[in-house]
Design a protein around this motif. Structure first.
Motif, PDB file in Angstrom:
ATOM      1  N   LYS A  33       0.834  -1.201   0.000  1.00 32.56           N
ATOM      2  CA  LYS A  33       0.000   0.000   0.000  1.00 32.56           C
ATOM      3  C   LYS A  33       0.868   1.251   0.000  1.00 32.56           C
ATOM      4  O   LYS A  33       2.085   1.192   0.210  1.00 32.56           O
ATOM      5  CB  LYS A  33      -0.990   0.003   1.152  1.00 32.56           C
ATOM      6  CG  LYS A  33      -0.454  -0.401   2.506  1.00 32.56           C
ATOM      7  CD  LYS A  33      -1.591  -0.400   3.524  1.00 32.56           C
ATOM      8  CE  LYS A  33      -1.082  -0.628   4.920  1.00 32.56           C
ATOM      9  NZ  LYS A  33      -1.257  -1.982   5.400  1.00 32.56           N
ATOM     10  N   LYS A  34       0.206   2.365  -0.231  1.00 27.29           N
ATOM     11  CA  LYS A  34       0.883   3.653  -0.324  1.00 27.29           C
ATOM     12  C   LYS A  34       1.759   3.901   0.899  1.00 27.29           C
ATOM     13  O   LYS A  34       1.328   3.690   2.030  1.00 27.29           O
ATOM     14  CB  LYS A  34      -0.189   4.750  -0.440  1.00 27.29           C
ATOM     15  CG  LYS A  34       0.349   6.145  -0.578  1.00 27.29           C
ATOM     16  CD  LYS A  34      -0.799   7.136  -0.691  1.00 27.29           C
ATOM     17  CE  LYS A  34      -0.284   8.561  -0.633  1.00 27.29           C
ATOM     18  NZ  LYS A  34      -1.406   9.515  -0.681  1.00 27.29           N
ATOM     19  N   ASP A  91       0.427   6.077  -4.865  1.00 24.76           N
ATOM     20  CA  ASP A  91      -0.848   5.767  -5.510  1.00 24.76           C
ATOM     21  C   ASP A  91      -0.674   5.572  -7.005  1.00 24.76           C
ATOM     22  O   ASP A  91      -0.022   6.384  -7.674  1.00 24.76           O
ATOM     23  CB  ASP A  91      -1.852   6.903  -5.276  1.00 24.76           C
ATOM     24  CG  ASP A  91      -2.827   6.554  -4.167  1.00 24.76           C
ATOM     25  OD1 ASP A  91      -3.021   5.348  -3.922  1.00 24.76           O
ATOM     26  OD2 ASP A  91      -3.378   7.479  -3.549  1.00 24.76           O
ATOM     27  N   VAL A 116      -1.007  -0.284  -6.210  1.00 24.31           N
ATOM     28  CA  VAL A 116      -1.109   0.587  -5.049  1.00 24.31           C
ATOM     29  C   VAL A 116      -2.261   1.559  -5.312  1.00 24.31           C
ATOM     30  O   VAL A 116      -2.209   2.336  -6.269  1.00 24.31           O
ATOM     31  CB  VAL A 116       0.207   1.363  -4.829  1.00 24.31           C
ATOM     32  CG1 VAL A 116       0.101   2.226  -3.582  1.00 24.31           C
ATOM     33  CG2 VAL A 116       1.383   0.393  -4.730  1.00 24.31           C
TER      34      VAL A 116
END
Length: 264
Positions: A33-34, A91, A116
């Motif tokens: 994830k980010k 992102d 992401v």
């Protein structure tokens, strides 16, 4: 050098190694994830392989120069062999995580694309088409098929979507060795190349670029990027040729693929 045909005992060990490699990709998904760094993902995978699975991460110290990490993380325009580092994911990034574990002396090798946040429409399409190249070729694997048939399926599907197939890197035989004969290129002419026989184990791992097929290696002597900096995607499974088809040794629960395909 011909392919090494696996014994029944070796096939059992390949099934175990394949299952463990698949489990690493399933486990790591929640962590992509980010804001996470690829080196943090590497540490999580390394600890899981070594401590939970009591297995060995094959990439660590492999090759010349020795690969410094336990997984490969290839982000955006990186085609393959990206070295985990302290750059944070953001992102829209797409990242291939490539895992190879050694258990009881045998290798399981598999990779998956992760996103992401929300991918661009182009990135999503590239990843989907690349996975379709892998799936379409797997579904046809059987004794009597030729290596050129596999390459032809991948190439025609990618090129039908105006993408290009990377030619310098390929799938490979696998077993007690990380990279065995034969080489499995992802382009080719049907009816050419070595014939598949039961007991062969190998990977199919198409690398597909949104732009041109040309690649270059960065000064770290590992990281391979698209020359034109276009996005690249890759998916990989380890396979066993059975008496009448194929078994996918690194299948994950979330996939639409079957574990076995039978051809009369």
């Amino acid at each position: 050098m011909a392919a090494i045909i696996k014994t029944a005992e070796e096939i059992e060990k390949m099934r175990v190694a394949g299952r463990l490699a698949a489990e690493v990709l399933t486990m790591i998904g929640d962590y992509v994830k980010k804001g996470v760094t690829t080196d943090e993902l590497n540490t999580i995978c390394h600890d899981y392989i070594v401590n939970q699975q009591q297995a060995i991460p094959a990439p660590l110290n492999y090759g010349h120069p020795p690969f410094p990490k336990s997984i490969c993380t290839s982000v955006n325009h990186v085609i393959c062999h990206g070295i985990p580092a302290d750059k944070k994911l953001k992102d829209g990034d797409i990242v291939n995580i490539d895992v190879t574990v050694i258990k009881d002396g045998y290798h399981g090798d598999t990779s998956k694309m992760f996103v992401v946040g929300k991918p661009s429409i182009m990135a999503e399409r590239l990843m989907r088409v690349t996975q379709e190249c892998l799936y379409k070729s797997i579904q046809q694997v059987r004794p009597g098929m030729r290596l050129g048939d596999i390459g032809h399926i991948c190439q025609t599907h990618a090129e039908a979507h105006n993408y290009s197939i990377v030619r310098e890197y390929c799938g490979h035989g696998i077993g007690a060795g990380f990279h065995e004969e034969p080489q499995i290129v992802h382009y080719g002419r049907p009816g050419t190349g070595e014939e598949l026989v039961p007991g062969m184990c190998f990977t199919i791992e198409p690398m597909v670029n949104a732009g041109k097929r040309y690649s270059k290696i960065l000064p770290d002597q590992w990281t391979v990027v698209t020359k034109d900096r276009s996005l690249s995607a890759q998916w990989e499974h380890t396979l066993l040729v059975t008496d009448d088809g194929v078994e996918v040794l690194t299948l994950r629960d979330e996939e639409s693929l079957e574990r076995f395909y039978h051809h009369s």
